[in-house]
Design a protein around this motif. Structure first.
Motif, PDB file in Angstrom:
ATOM      1  N   LYS A 124       0.189  -3.435  -3.314  1.00 55.26           N
ATOM      2  CA  LYS A 124       1.334  -3.641  -4.203  1.00 55.26           C
ATOM      3  C   LYS A 124       1.495  -2.468  -5.164  1.00 55.26           C
ATOM      4  O   LYS A 124       2.612  -1.984  -5.411  1.00 55.26           O
ATOM      5  N   GLU A 125       0.381  -2.022  -5.732  1.00 52.04           N
ATOM      6  CA  GLU A 125       0.420  -0.915  -6.690  1.00 52.04           C
ATOM      7  C   GLU A 125       0.903   0.368  -6.038  1.00 52.04           C
ATOM      8  O   GLU A 125       1.433   1.258  -6.719  1.00 52.04           O
ATOM      9  N   ALA A 126       0.749   0.474  -4.725  1.00 52.07           N
ATOM     10  CA  ALA A 126       1.210   1.653  -3.985  1.00 52.07           C
ATOM     11  C   ALA A 126       2.632   1.469  -3.459  1.00 52.07           C
ATOM     12  O   ALA A 126       3.132   2.321  -2.719  1.00 52.07           O
ATOM     13  N   GLY A 127       3.260   0.349  -3.816  1.00 56.20           N
ATOM     14  CA  GLY A 127       4.628   0.104  -3.388  1.00 56.20           C
ATOM     15  C   GLY A 127       4.746  -0.487  -2.000  1.00 56.20           C
ATOM     16  O   GLY A 127       5.803  -0.401  -1.368  1.00 56.20           O
ATOM     17  N   ILE A 128       3.672  -1.112  -1.508  1.00 56.60           N
ATOM     18  CA  ILE A 128       3.659  -1.712  -0.170  1.00 56.60           C
ATOM     19  C   ILE A 128       3.590  -3.226  -0.308  1.00 56.60           C
ATOM     20  O   ILE A 128       2.715  -3.748  -1.001  1.00 56.60           O
ATOM     21  N   ASP A 129       4.509  -3.933   0.322  1.00 56.50           N
ATOM     22  CA  ASP A 129       4.487  -5.387   0.291  1.00 56.50           C
ATOM     23  C   ASP A 129       3.199  -5.894   0.920  1.00 56.50           C
ATOM     24  O   ASP A 129       2.776  -5.399   1.972  1.00 56.50           O
ATOM     25  N   GLU A 130       2.584  -6.888   0.301  1.00 54.26           N
ATOM     26  CA  GLU A 130       1.274  -7.362   0.775  1.00 54.26           C
ATOM     27  C   GLU A 130       1.318  -7.988   2.162  1.00 54.26           C
ATOM     28  O   GLU A 130       0.289  -8.089   2.838  1.00 54.26           O
ATOM     29  N   ASP A 131       2.490  -8.417   2.613  1.00 55.88           N
ATOM     30  CA  ASP A 131       2.615  -8.992   3.947  1.00 55.88           C
ATOM     31  C   ASP A 131       3.059  -7.974   4.999  1.00 55.88           C
ATOM     32  O   ASP A 131       3.123  -8.299   6.190  1.00 55.88           O
ATOM     33  N   GLU A 132       3.344  -6.756   4.575  1.00 55.82           N
ATOM     34  CA  GLU A 132       3.867  -5.772   5.522  1.00 55.82           C
ATOM     35  C   GLU A 132       2.907  -5.473   6.669  1.00 55.82           C
ATOM     36  O   GLU A 132       3.353  -5.347   7.822  1.00 55.82           O
ATOM     37  N   PHE A 139      -9.524  -4.717   6.963  1.00 54.70           N
ATOM     38  CA  PHE A 139      -9.345  -5.526   5.767  1.00 54.70           C
ATOM     39  C   PHE A 139      -8.539  -4.708   4.765  1.00 54.70           C
ATOM     40  O   PHE A 139      -8.784  -3.505   4.602  1.00 54.70           O
ATOM     41  N   PHE A 140      -7.592  -5.342   4.072  1.00 52.09           N
ATOM     42  CA  PHE A 140      -6.792  -4.600   3.100  1.00 52.09           C
ATOM     43  C   PHE A 140      -6.677  -5.367   1.791  1.00 52.09           C
ATOM     44  O   PHE A 140      -6.564  -6.593   1.762  1.00 52.09           O
ATOM     45  N   ASN A 141      -6.726  -4.633   0.679  1.00 48.07           N
ATOM     46  CA  ASN A 141      -6.644  -5.179  -0.667  1.00 48.07           C
ATOM     47  C   ASN A 141      -5.180  -5.350  -1.033  1.00 48.07           C
ATOM     48  O   ASN A 141      -4.434  -4.372  -1.151  1.00 48.07           O
ATOM     49  N   LYS A 142      -4.739  -6.578  -1.228  1.00 47.19           N
ATOM     50  CA  LYS A 142      -3.322  -6.841  -1.466  1.00 47.19           C
ATOM     51  C   LYS A 142      -2.841  -6.281  -2.808  1.00 47.19           C
ATOM     52  O   LYS A 142      -1.711  -5.797  -2.918  1.00 47.19           O
ATOM     53  N   ARG A 143      -3.679  -6.353  -3.815  1.00 44.93           N
ATOM     54  CA  ARG A 143      -3.293  -5.792  -5.122  1.00 44.93           C
ATOM     55  C   ARG A 143      -3.050  -4.297  -5.028  1.00 44.93           C
ATOM     56  O   ARG A 143      -2.047  -3.774  -5.558  1.00 44.93           O
ATOM     57  N   TYR A 161       0.096   4.864   5.144  1.00 50.85           N
ATOM     58  CA  TYR A 161      -0.604   4.008   4.191  1.00 50.85           C
ATOM     59  C   TYR A 161      -1.722   4.774   3.491  1.00 50.85           C
ATOM     60  O   TYR A 161      -1.898   4.690   2.281  1.00 50.85           O
ATOM     61  N   CYS A 162      -2.499   5.500   4.285  1.00 50.87           N
ATOM     62  CA  CYS A 162      -3.639   6.234   3.729  1.00 50.87           C
ATOM     63  C   CYS A 162      -3.185   7.241   2.666  1.00 50.87           C
ATOM     64  O   CYS A 162      -3.838   7.405   1.630  1.00 50.87           O
TER      65      CYS A 162
END
Length: 477
Positions: free
Chosen positions: A194-202, A187-191, A220-221
């Motif tokens: 985004k704040e880490a510069g990762i597109d939520e759909d990536e 499970f991943f938090n989309k917000r 990612y980690c």
């Protein structure tokens, strides 16, 4: 399933489905015939359909399907309403009542089943048992041989064939399940992404393109672990999980497992393989590098759920059925499979499934058992006007926050080539925690723990192999 597993499946394990109370449970008569129970999935598809026995009237009997987690609510989807309507129709037509409901706790499931069958007064007619709870009641002969009931045709597509094969012992079939439940993932938090510069759909895009790998996950980690004020203390962790979810998933996604079946069809300890050690070392590298949130002092075992829900961590490795813990979560979230080791082309890219198994108490007379079987067979029929391959999605659409989790992640999890059968729970005395607890806590290394548990595990596996061989031999007449 592997081709060489056929022999094992002849001595497989049983998971129980508690049977709701009927008026009384009497001694089961000697079965007159046994059906052959070991055919593979492809054989099942090619075999002709058998003629199933039916009843005109079940005399108003009430049948309870018992488990430890079912909600009383009926879903709001079109499929859920249609299913409820279909079940009402069959109950009126054949004069019976059937209901799935919570009848015992997770902790009490095995004791409730054993005591109920031995006293000839089970709490329900069909009983769900978790894999870990199957061995003891099976060896005591407390499960009805479902292959003797002409109301069931286990070649039908609706039955989970992995469970059918695992529960095929000797000439009998001792457990079933019409469900093929997707299990563990990320499970991943989309917000937070985004704040880490990762597109939520990536994560979905990477998964779809076969690039959701260990290397990408570690990237990612690193991005998602944050020391916001620069004081040297982590304010946001990338990941939190439960050891018995996380480490088995690491293994499965490196083509490794804790227990497997050898060429002779016997259970075998596989924790000593290089793939297993590599998976454990990689998994714990995320902990050692500070990406995994350690368990807070004094916290409950499932603290990680609140950590993800409350935005303390950006990702969580856990099972699909834990979605309810995120029902009130403010942030939006997604779900993908666990990443795989790109260096291992045979990695499953899926979690190890632990299918619950439904069993019938062995204390019923054949006529009573047949009526239960007839009712349950009707109850599990595909809902009219809904495609079997698509209908299962409906309930998940109601639970997930986006459709890609269902249409892509869950769909991929159901593909046979991405699955790995879990055998360790079928050995009763073994537990993932024997290895996972101390390793995940950082109290020891994977290599040291493998060495520590090996002799004990090997002895237990050897003893259980003998028990299953004897059980299979005694039920092969």
């Amino acid at each position: 399933m592997k081709a060489n597993m056929k022999k094992l499946l002849a001595m497989g394990l049983t998971v129980v489905l508690t049977v709701g109370c009927l008026s009384g449970c009497s001694e089961k008569k000697e079965e007159s015939s046994k059906q052959d129970a070991g055919s593979k999935n492809q054989e099942n598809k090619e075999a002709p359909q058998s003629q199933k026995k039916t009843f005109d009237d079940l005399g108003g009997m009430t049948i309870s399907i018992g488990d430890w987690y079912t909600s009383e609510e009926v879903g709001e989807s079109e499929y859920a309403r249609a299913t409820e309507d279909y079940r009402q129709e069959i109950m009126e037509k054949y004069n019976f009542k059937i209901k799935r409901e919570t009848k015992f706790s997770y902790q009490d499931q095995q004791e409730t089943y054993v005591n109920g069958v031995m006293s000839k007064s089970p709490v329900c007619q069909l009983h769900y048992l978790y894999q870990e709870k199957v061995a003891a009641p099976l060896m005591k002969g407390l499960m009805y041989d479902l292959s003797t009931l002409p109301e069931f045709d286990f070649k039908e597509e609706k039955w989970n064939q992995t469970v059918v094969e695992l529960m095929s012992i000797g000439n009998g079939i001792w457990g079933m399940n019409p469900e093929a439940e997707p299990r563990g993932g990320v499970f991943f938090n989309k917000r937070m992404l985004k704040e880490a510069g990762i597109d939520e759909d990536e994560p979905y895009d990477l998964q779809k393109d076969g690039k959701w790998t260990w290397t990408k996950f570690k990237e990612y980690c690193k991005k998602l672990t944050v020391d916001a004020d620069g004081d040297g203390k982590t304010d946001q962790y990338a990941l939190a999980s439960f050891s018995k979810y996380y480490l088995p998933m690491c293994a499965a996604n490196n083509n490794a497992t804790f227990v497997d079946v050898n060429e002779e069809g016997k259970y075998e300890n596989k924790s000593g393989t290089k793939e297993f050690l590599e998976a454990m070392n990689w998994g714990m590298s995320l902990y050692n590098e500070g990406y995994i949130m350690p368990k807070p002092e004094g916290a409950a075992w499932d603290w990680y759920k609140a950590a993800f829900r409350d935005g303390e961590v950006a990702m969580q490795v856990s099972e699909v059925y834990e979605i309810s813990a995120f029902a009130t979560m403010e942030d939006n979230w997604g779900f993908v499979m666990f990443p795989y080791n790109e260096k291992n082309k045979d990695a499953t890219n899926s979690s190890t499934p632990n299918d619950n198994i439904i069993v019938m108490p062995s204390c019923y007379e054949p006529e009573e058992a047949e009526k239960i079987a007839f009712a349950y067979d009707l109850y599990t029929e595909p809902t009219p006007e809904f495609d079997l391959d698509e209908a299962w999605k409906e309930s998940y659409y109601e639970q997930f926050r986006d459709e890609r989790a269902v249409d892509e992640t869950l769909m991929m999890m159901r593909e046979p080539e991405r699955k790995q059968t879990s055998y360790l729970p079928m050995l009763g005395e073994l537990d993932y925690g024997d290895f996972c607890y101390s390793v995940y806590a950082g109290a020891t290394t994977p290599a040291k723990q493998i060495e520590k548990v090996s002799s004990q595990w090997n002895k237990i596996i050897e003893d259980m192999n003998k028990k299953y061989e004897n059980f299979a031999a005694s039920h092969s007449k």
